[in-house]
Design an enzyme around this catalytic site. Structure first.
Site, PDB file in Angstrom:
ATOM      1  N   PHE A   1       5.810  -3.396   7.532  1.00  0.00           N
ATOM      2  CA  PHE A   1       7.164  -3.957   7.648  1.00  0.00           C
ATOM      3  C   PHE A   1       8.071  -3.607   6.473  1.00  0.00           C
ATOM      4  O   PHE A   1       9.286  -3.671   6.586  1.00  0.00           O
ATOM      5  CB  PHE A   1       7.074  -5.491   7.783  1.00  0.00           C
ATOM      6  CG  PHE A   1       6.832  -6.195   6.471  1.00  0.00           C
ATOM      7  CD1 PHE A   1       7.884  -6.473   5.607  1.00  0.00           C
ATOM      8  CD2 PHE A   1       5.554  -6.571   6.074  1.00  0.00           C
ATOM      9  CE1 PHE A   1       7.668  -7.105   4.393  1.00  0.00           C
ATOM     10  CE2 PHE A   1       5.325  -7.199   4.864  1.00  0.00           C
ATOM     11  CZ  PHE A   1       6.395  -7.458   4.019  1.00  0.00           C
TER      12      PHE A   1
ATOM     13  N   LYS B   1       3.933   3.954  16.027  1.00  0.00           N
ATOM     14  CA  LYS B   1       3.861   2.517  16.340  1.00  0.00           C
ATOM     15  C   LYS B   1       4.367   1.772  15.112  1.00  0.00           C
ATOM     16  O   LYS B   1       3.638   1.541  14.160  1.00  0.00           O
ATOM     17  CB  LYS B   1       2.413   2.105  16.678  1.00  0.00           C
ATOM     18  CG  LYS B   1       2.341   0.890  17.536  1.00  0.00           C
ATOM     19  CD  LYS B   1       1.994  -0.452  16.987  1.00  0.00           C
ATOM     20  CE  LYS B   1       1.707  -0.857  15.647  1.00  0.00           C
ATOM     21  NZ  LYS B   1       2.532  -2.019  15.210  1.00  0.00           N
TER      22      LYS B   1
ATOM     23  N   GLU C   1       5.584  -4.448  14.151  1.00  0.00           N
ATOM     24  CA  GLU C   1       6.173  -5.323  15.171  1.00  0.00           C
ATOM     25  C   GLU C   1       7.205  -6.274  14.559  1.00  0.00           C
ATOM     26  O   GLU C   1       7.988  -6.886  15.271  1.00  0.00           O
ATOM     27  CB  GLU C   1       5.067  -6.105  15.900  1.00  0.00           C
ATOM     28  CG  GLU C   1       4.278  -7.102  15.058  1.00  0.00           C
ATOM     29  CD  GLU C   1       3.132  -6.441  14.271  1.00  0.00           C
ATOM     30  OE1 GLU C   1       3.241  -5.245  13.914  1.00  0.00           O
ATOM     31  OE2 GLU C   1       2.144  -7.142  13.992  1.00  0.00           O
TER      32      GLU C   1
ATOM     33  N   SER D   1      -1.838  -3.141   4.874  1.00  0.00           N
ATOM     34  CA  SER D   1      -2.684  -3.946   3.986  1.00  0.00           C
ATOM     35  C   SER D   1      -4.120  -3.403   3.920  1.00  0.00           C
ATOM     36  O   SER D   1      -4.550  -2.647   4.799  1.00  0.00           O
ATOM     37  CB  SER D   1      -2.703  -5.389   4.490  1.00  0.00           C
ATOM     38  OG  SER D   1      -3.200  -5.398   5.808  1.00  0.00           O
TER      39      SER D   1
ATOM     40  N   CYS E   1       4.839  -1.831  -2.216  1.00  0.00           N
ATOM     41  CA  CYS E   1       3.461  -1.467  -2.571  1.00  0.00           C
ATOM     42  C   CYS E   1       3.391  -0.973  -4.007  1.00  0.00           C
ATOM     43  O   CYS E   1       2.318  -0.898  -4.589  1.00  0.00           O
ATOM     44  CB  CYS E   1       2.927  -0.412  -1.628  1.00  0.00           C
ATOM     45  SG  CYS E   1       3.778   1.152  -1.792  1.00  0.00           S
TER      46      CYS E   1
HETATM   47  P1  NAD Z   1      -0.285  -4.892   7.901  1.00  0.00           P
HETATM   48  O1  NAD Z   1      -1.564  -4.269   7.497  1.00  0.00           O
HETATM   49  O2  NAD Z   1      -0.289  -6.322   8.318  1.00  0.00           O
HETATM   50  O3  NAD Z   1       0.353  -4.091   9.150  1.00  0.00           O
HETATM   51  C1  NAD Z   1       0.562  -2.709   9.110  1.00  0.00           C
HETATM   52  C2  NAD Z   1       0.500  -2.156  10.528  1.00  0.00           C
HETATM   53  O4  NAD Z   1      -0.799  -2.370  11.068  1.00  0.00           O
HETATM   54  C3  NAD Z   1       1.476  -2.793  11.502  1.00  0.00           C
HETATM   55  O5  NAD Z   1       2.034  -1.785  12.321  1.00  0.00           O
HETATM   56  C4  NAD Z   1       0.615  -3.743  12.316  1.00  0.00           C
HETATM   57  O6  NAD Z   1       1.060  -3.900  13.637  1.00  0.00           O
HETATM   58  C5  NAD Z   1      -0.731  -3.057  12.310  1.00  0.00           C
HETATM   59  N1  NAD Z   1      -1.852  -4.003  12.350  1.00  0.00           N
HETATM   60  C6  NAD Z   1      -1.891  -5.246  11.803  1.00  0.00           C
HETATM   61  N2  NAD Z   1      -3.102  -5.808  11.998  1.00  0.00           N
HETATM   62  C7  NAD Z   1      -3.836  -4.900  12.667  1.00  0.00           C
HETATM   63  C8  NAD Z   1      -5.183  -4.895  13.142  1.00  0.00           C
HETATM   64  N3  NAD Z   1      -5.995  -5.943  12.972  1.00  0.00           N
HETATM   65  N4  NAD Z   1      -5.620  -3.793  13.785  1.00  0.00           N
HETATM   66  C9  NAD Z   1      -4.819  -2.721  13.959  1.00  0.00           C
HETATM   67  N5  NAD Z   1      -3.536  -2.685  13.533  1.00  0.00           N
HETATM   68  C10 NAD Z   1      -3.050  -3.754  12.893  1.00  0.00           C
HETATM   69  O7  NAD Z   1       0.731  -4.641   6.691  1.00  0.00           O
HETATM   70  P2  NAD Z   1       2.197  -5.231   6.474  1.00  0.00           P
HETATM   71  O8  NAD Z   1       2.091  -6.685   6.143  1.00  0.00           O
HETATM   72  O9  NAD Z   1       3.098  -4.815   7.573  1.00  0.00           O
HETATM   73  O10 NAD Z   1       2.644  -4.423   5.162  1.00  0.00           O
HETATM   74  C11 NAD Z   1       2.379  -4.847   3.857  1.00  0.00           C
HETATM   75  C12 NAD Z   1       1.167  -4.146   3.285  1.00  0.00           C
HETATM   76  O11 NAD Z   1       1.374  -2.732   3.290  1.00  0.00           O
HETATM   77  C13 NAD Z   1       0.916  -4.501   1.822  1.00  0.00           C
HETATM   78  O12 NAD Z   1      -0.465  -4.688   1.643  1.00  0.00           O
HETATM   79  C14 NAD Z   1       1.402  -3.269   1.046  1.00  0.00           C
HETATM   80  O13 NAD Z   1       0.788  -3.081  -0.202  1.00  0.00           O
HETATM   81  C15 NAD Z   1       1.034  -2.188   2.002  1.00  0.00           C
HETATM   82  N6  NAD Z   1       1.822  -0.987   1.743  1.00  0.00           N
HETATM   83  C16 NAD Z   1       1.182   0.077   1.143  1.00  0.00           C
HETATM   84  C17 NAD Z   1       1.899   1.224   0.842  1.00  0.00           C
HETATM   85  C18 NAD Z   1       1.228   2.398   0.174  1.00  0.00           C
HETATM   86  O14 NAD Z   1       1.836   3.456   0.079  1.00  0.00           O
HETATM   87  N7  NAD Z   1       0.011   2.275  -0.287  1.00  0.00           N
HETATM   88  C19 NAD Z   1       3.258   1.303   1.151  1.00  0.00           C
HETATM   89  C20 NAD Z   1       3.865   0.199   1.763  1.00  0.00           C
HETATM   90  C21 NAD Z   1       3.131  -0.936   2.060  1.00  0.00           C
END
Ligand code: NAD
Length: 497
Positions: free
Chosen positions: A150, A174, A177, A227, A282
């Site tokens: 997000f 994708k 959401e 994450s 991040c």
């Molecule tokens: P998230 O992991 O909750 O979701 C990311 C994506 O995965 C979304 O599209 C979501 O729909 C999907 N998703 C969620 N749960 C899932 C599951 N159980 N199975 C399959 N797909 C699933 O992350 P978020 O809260 O949207 O974003 C924040 C996180 O992203 C933080 O941990 C941040 O550090 C990380 N981030 C990392 C970087 C990097 O470059 N390392 C950059 C930006 C954000």
């Protein structure tokens, strides 16, 4: 009526037939601004099939033509920069300045994608044996997919599909959401730029839809940002289906403060890097490690942090926006409570923060803890909110050991006036992006970017310069060209045997 977010399948923005819909909310008010479908299996299948058909045609398009699509796209994104930033602000709550930065960072990647020809050059060695040359061709994989978080709704999708598509692949995106609207606008502009039907598809949903993509045999590569637990799951599941996977994960980024650093510079950079964008970056600095007498600056740091306030995106006085959801706010405030219970000193507590006129927003004020130890939950977990934890050590060696023992390795920085200390730090620290007197050291896309250790899963460090390598295969040709006498000019031959 609330806006219904369409899918983008086979070149058409279409309404989903799904019975399963999620609400997209404005984080400053929690009002529902759109409804998002969780795509059905049939819709996902159509998107993948269309992407596969598109790939067969697209990979034969001249590389310079593929680059020109990116030039047109870059131009359109620049033209619509401010409009995209407003849309992005509404769904994320980011301030205008932050939202513009998000879009701009993405535009820079599209510029890199426009440079695709030179990034797809192979290598040649003549005479690997008598009469025989070897050279390599860089070829696209096929259908790739991207699953995005997000917190950067423009930049992160743009990390992925422009490079993949410029390299000759087709792409199924994708988006998160929680923030699908910016992604849809990116897709509209891509179509307007002249992208052929089917090279980009956008589908929506959560775990079920991601699982479908991860298991589908047509999809060859999966890019994920999000994450840690989900990154690990995506990496394990994607690779178990024999796909190439790059999974960028969470972080706990440390800033080392040496006592010889410029104090004012440290204080202002530390405030911006920790609470800017509500700490939902991040690369945010979430842990400060004070070396020796630098710890005496903590009260002044608290005073500087107290001057910073969240607010709505179009309030020019707002320093940052709300947290993305009520759930995110509840998680961060629970961690703040745990920090207090575990004995850290809460120098500044933002958990009761209110913003006038917006009683239902997910607000959190800047929060600062001192006396933090490595066994505390506020140190061990990624908080992803405007919360900074301070640790104290006696020497630079101790700071380096502490950081290298942390499971994450996304970004870090050191503030010091001493060149030898900076050199030692850059050499010994086990982190992917390192800043020296720079708080958030995100490299531009012509460099590579990825976390080390627990912040990245995959074997190709594949954003920036290396991204083309992720989305392509290398084919090495070894060729014997001639058996016979070779004409090398009028009336001249050389004998090869
Ligand atoms: P998230 O992991 O909750 O979701 C990311 C994506 O995965 C979304 O599209 C979501 O729909 C999907 N998703 C969620 N749960 C899932 C599951 N159980 N199975 C399959 N797909 C699933 O992350 P978020 O809260 O949207 O974003 C924040 C996180 O992203 C933080 O941990 C941040 O550090 C990380 N981030 C990392 C970087 C990097 O470059 N390392 C950059 C930006 C954000």
């Amino acid at each position: 009526m609330t806006q219904l977010v369409p899918l983008f399948i086979d070149g058409v923005f279409c309404q989903s037939e799904s019975n399963d819909w999620l609400e997209v909310t404005n984080p400053a008010t929690n009002a529902v601004i759109a409804e998002l479908p969780c795509a059905t299996d049939e819709e996902l299948e159509r998107a993948i099939e269309s992407a596969e058909q598109a790939h067969y045609l697209w990979k034969e398009v001249a590389v310079s033509e593929r680059a020109r699509l990116m030039l047109r796209y870059q131009h359109l994104l620049k033209e619509h920069h401010d409009e995209l930033a407003v849309l992005l602000s509404k769904e994320t709550g980011k301030t205008t300045v932050d939202a513009k930065g998000d879009v701009w960072r993405g535009i820079e990647v599209v510029e890199q994608a426009a440079n695709i020809a030179s990034n797809m050059m192979g290598e040649t060695v003549e005479n690997v044996a008598t009469d025989i040359d070897s050279y390599s061709l860089i070829q696209p994989l096929g259908v790739c997919c991207g699953i995005t978080p997000f917190n950067f709704p423009a930049m992160i999708p743009l990390w992925m599909f422009p490079i993949a598509i410029a390299a000759g692949n087709s792409f199924v995106l994708k988006p998160s959401e929680q923030v699908p609207l910016t992604a849809m606008r990116l897709a509209e502009l891509f179509e307007q730029a002249g992208a052929p039907k089917g090279v980009l598809q956008v589908v929506h949903g959560g775990k079920q839809q991601v699982d479908y993509l991860l298991a589908h045999p047509t999809i060859k590569a999966v890019s994920f940002v999000g994450s840690v637990p989900v990154a690990q799951y995506i990496y394990q599941t994607g690779t178990s289906h024999n796909k190439r996977v790059q999974a960028f994960a969470g972080a706990k980024n440390h800033m080392v403060v040496m006592p010889d650093a410029n104090k004012q510079q440290v204080l202002s950079n530390l405030v911006g890097a920790s609470v800017g964008a509500a700490g939902q970056r991040c690369m945010a600095i979430s842990a400060a490690v004070f070396v020796g007498s630098a710890k005496e600056w903590i009260p002044e740091l608290a005073a500087e942090m107290a001057k910073v306030h969240p607010g709505v995106w179009n309030d020019d006085n707002a320093d940052y926006g709300p947290l993305i959801s009520q759930h995110a706010k509840a998680r961060v405030t629970a961690l703040i409570d745990e920090g207090k219970a575990q004995g850290a000193k809460c120098e500044l507590d933002g958990s009761q923060c209110k913003v006038e006129g917006f009683p239902d927003g997910n607000w959190l004020g800047p929060t600062l803890f001192s006396g933090v130890t490595t066994d505390m939950a506020i140190y061990q977990q990624e908080i992803f909110g405007p919360v900074l934890v301070c640790l104290e050590v006696d020497t630079l060696e101790q700071a380096i050991t502490l950081i290298n023992n942390n499971p994450y390795g996304n970004g870090t920085s050191i503030f010091t006036a001493n060149g030898a200390a900076a050199r030692k730090y850059q050499h010994e620290i086990l982190v992917g992006q390192v800043g020296i007197n720079v708080p958030i050291p995100v490299p531009l896309p012509f460099f590579s970017f990825t976390g080390w250790r627990g912040s990245f899963y995959g074997d190709l460090h594949a954003y920036g310069k290396q991204a083309v390598r992720f989305y392509t295969e290398t084919k090495t040709i070894t060729a014997r060209w001639f058996d016979d006498d070779i004409p090398i000019g009028p009336n001249m031959t050389i004998q090869l045997k």
